[in-house]
Write an enzyme that holds these catalytic residues in place. Structure first.
Site, PDB file in Angstrom:
ATOM      1  N   LEU A  77      16.170  83.238 108.673  1.00 16.56           N
ATOM      2  CA  LEU A  77      17.404  82.555 108.276  1.00 16.56           C
ATOM      3  C   LEU A  77      17.153  81.078 107.995  1.00 16.56           C
ATOM      4  O   LEU A  77      16.154  80.517 108.442  1.00 16.56           O
ATOM      5  CB  LEU A  77      18.452  82.735 109.380  1.00 16.56           C
ATOM      6  CG  LEU A  77      18.736  84.209 109.741  1.00 16.56           C
ATOM      7  CD1 LEU A  77      19.387  84.326 111.101  1.00 16.56           C
ATOM      8  CD2 LEU A  77      19.607  84.847 108.668  1.00 16.56           C
ATOM      9  N   PRO A  78      18.062  80.420 107.259  1.00 12.82           N
ATOM     10  CA  PRO A  78      17.787  79.054 106.797  1.00 12.82           C
ATOM     11  C   PRO A  78      17.821  77.957 107.854  1.00 12.82           C
ATOM     12  O   PRO A  78      17.101  76.964 107.731  1.00 12.82           O
ATOM     13  CB  PRO A  78      18.894  78.811 105.755  1.00 12.82           C
ATOM     14  CG  PRO A  78      19.402  80.149 105.382  1.00 12.82           C
ATOM     15  CD  PRO A  78      19.241  80.992 106.607  1.00 12.82           C
TER      16      PRO A  78
ATOM     17  N   ASN B  64      22.833  79.026 111.235  1.00 16.07           N
ATOM     18  CA  ASN B  64      22.774  80.409 110.762  1.00 16.07           C
ATOM     19  C   ASN B  64      22.266  81.341 111.850  1.00 16.07           C
ATOM     20  O   ASN B  64      22.777  82.457 112.026  1.00 16.07           O
ATOM     21  CB  ASN B  64      21.876  80.521 109.534  1.00 16.07           C
ATOM     22  CG  ASN B  64      22.380  79.749 108.343  1.00 16.07           C
ATOM     23  OD1 ASN B  64      21.712  78.846 107.851  1.00 16.07           O
ATOM     24  ND2 ASN B  64      23.569  80.075 107.857  1.00 16.07           N
TER      25      ASN B  64
ATOM     26  N   THR C 205      12.881  78.744 110.898  1.00 12.36           N
ATOM     27  CA  THR C 205      12.411  77.473 111.444  1.00 12.36           C
ATOM     28  C   THR C 205      13.626  76.707 111.930  1.00 12.36           C
ATOM     29  O   THR C 205      14.453  76.257 111.135  1.00 12.36           O
ATOM     30  CB  THR C 205      11.657  76.655 110.382  1.00 12.36           C
ATOM     31  OG1 THR C 205      10.522  77.400 109.949  1.00 12.36           O
ATOM     32  CG2 THR C 205      11.178  75.329 110.960  1.00 12.36           C
TER      33      THR C 205
ATOM     34  N   LYS D 138       5.387  74.990 114.413  1.00 16.82           N
ATOM     35  CA  LYS D 138       5.830  74.986 113.021  1.00 16.82           C
ATOM     36  C   LYS D 138       6.351  73.610 112.606  1.00 16.82           C
ATOM     37  O   LYS D 138       6.056  73.111 111.508  1.00 16.82           O
ATOM     38  CB  LYS D 138       6.910  76.046 112.814  1.00 16.82           C
ATOM     39  CG  LYS D 138       7.560  76.048 111.434  1.00 16.82           C
ATOM     40  CD  LYS D 138       6.554  76.337 110.331  1.00 16.82           C
ATOM     41  CE  LYS D 138       7.170  76.189 108.938  1.00 16.82           C
ATOM     42  NZ  LYS D 138       8.196  77.190 108.631  1.00 16.82           N
TER      43      LYS D 138
ATOM     44  N   LYS E 250      15.311  69.474 106.095  1.00 14.45           N
ATOM     45  CA  LYS E 250      15.817  70.049 107.349  1.00 14.45           C
ATOM     46  C   LYS E 250      14.741  70.082 108.417  1.00 14.45           C
ATOM     47  O   LYS E 250      14.958  69.685 109.562  1.00 14.45           O
ATOM     48  CB  LYS E 250      16.356  71.450 107.069  1.00 14.45           C
ATOM     49  CG  LYS E 250      16.959  72.158 108.282  1.00 14.45           C
ATOM     50  CD  LYS E 250      15.998  73.125 108.951  1.00 14.45           C
ATOM     51  CE  LYS E 250      15.652  74.293 108.066  1.00 14.45           C
ATOM     52  NZ  LYS E 250      14.797  75.278 108.771  1.00 14.45           N
TER      53      LYS E 250
END
Length: 336
Positions: free
Chosen positions: A103-104, A108, A134, A209, A284
């Site tokens: 998912l973004p 979300n 992420t 990440k 983001k």
């Protein structure tokens, strides 16, 4: 070759997959539902640029896939390939005891897991939940606590490699969660990636990440600046890239994802910066890095500057372009 065959025989056949920190096959914590031979349905939620090829690779490896996405056209594409599709994450949770999400953003993920039609509304006890989004490590830990209350297990497993690696099943997965569940997660992740690395407790996959993407952004900006300077000094961009890639300045952005149009084929810079990893997503991720740096009192001056640059790019019409479009942004800033 199914990933089951790969995991059991990778040493024998010396294959190219790199499965890091693999726990002993005889782990006593793995129950029947975690059997390596299991081809029971796998849920997949989030069929965007990354999730769609990942789900396709599960299908190719013989796993029945039960999927959903907010966009009906994304569901239809996977349905045409043999997946079962449903309307909500709760519907998927009712049918599958292993579920992956891609998912973004953090909001979300929170909605998909804990919302009115979220996974945790109908999740079965013992379900393994793997989130490859992420997001903020703190949100991963919150989701793990919420899942545990419902008798489920949550692991974070964000990826590196982009859409190309997702399509070729060559992603790198950074996994955080209970070590005793790692092998069960590994069974699925090796169908979609070339490297699966256990990082530690829930949230450590996200930490790895975030660090990677901060360095990626800094490296891309540096490569774009360097290429632009060389061009202004009269160097042919292909020649400059060749020199950089045989010298100490070589990096992934210069040799595998060059931001200058015409230098490389098969990368977004050669396609008007379409596809790839969007500038909005990079902004983001850099925001997550800034937040965690603030919380841990870690100085990240270059990461902070990279964040500012990508935020400005989003406001200047680059939001939906690949993050390598920073080269174009710098050129336009100079009026070129």
């Amino acid at each position: 070759i199914y990933c089951l065959f790969h995991i059991k025989n990778c040493k024998l056949f010396k294959c190219n997959q790199n499965v890091a920190n693999c726990p002993a096959p005889s782990s006593p914590h793995l129950g029947p539902s975690r059997s390596m031979a299991s081809k029971t349905p796998v849920g997949f939620i989030g069929l965007g640029n990354m999730g769609r090829p990942m789900a396709k690779n599960l299908l190719r490896n013989g796993y029945p896939v039960i999927a959903t996405d907010v966009f009906p056209e994304s569901r239809k594409e996977l349905q045409d390939l043999g997946a079962q599709v449903f309307d909500t994450p709760a519907d998927v949770a009712e049918k599958a005891d292993r579920i992956l999400t891609m998912l973004p953003s953090s909001p979300n993920v929170i909605e998909v897991y804990t919302g009115a039609n979220g996974i945790l509304k109908k999740v079965k006890k013992g379900t393994l939940l793997i989130d490859s989004s992420t997001i903020d490590p703190a949100v991963s830990r919150e989701m793990a606590v919420a899942a545990e209350k419902m008798g489920a297990v949550f692991m974070d497993a964000p990826v590196s490699g982009g859409v190309g690696a997702a399509s070729l099943a060559k992603l790198t997965f950074m996994v955080g969660g209970p070590k005793e569940e790692y092998q069960a997660a590994q069974e699925l992740l090796t169908c979609m990636g070339a490297n699966v690395v256990y990082c530690g407790a829930v949230g450590t996959g996200q930490a790895a990440k975030i660090c990677n993407n901060m360095l990626l952004a800094i490296g891309m900006i540096g490569t774009a600046e360097t290429m632009n300077l060389g061009i202004r000094l009269g160097l042919d961009p292909k020649l400059l890239a060749q020199i950089l890639n045989m010298s100490s300045g070589r990096c992934w952005s210069s040799d595998s994802y060059n931001p200058v149009p015409g230098v490389m084929e098969g990368v977004p810079s050669g396609n008007n910066y379409q596809g790839g990893f969007g500038t909005t997503l990079m902004a983001k991720d850099l925001g997550l890095a800034q937040s965690t740096a603030t919380n841990t009192k870690t100085p990240v001056p270059l990461g902070s500057l990279a964040h500012q640059i990508y935020r400005v790019m989003c406001a200047r019409g680059y939001a939906n372009k690949d993050f390598s479009s920073v080269f174009q942004f710098l050129r336009e800033e100079e009026g070129q």
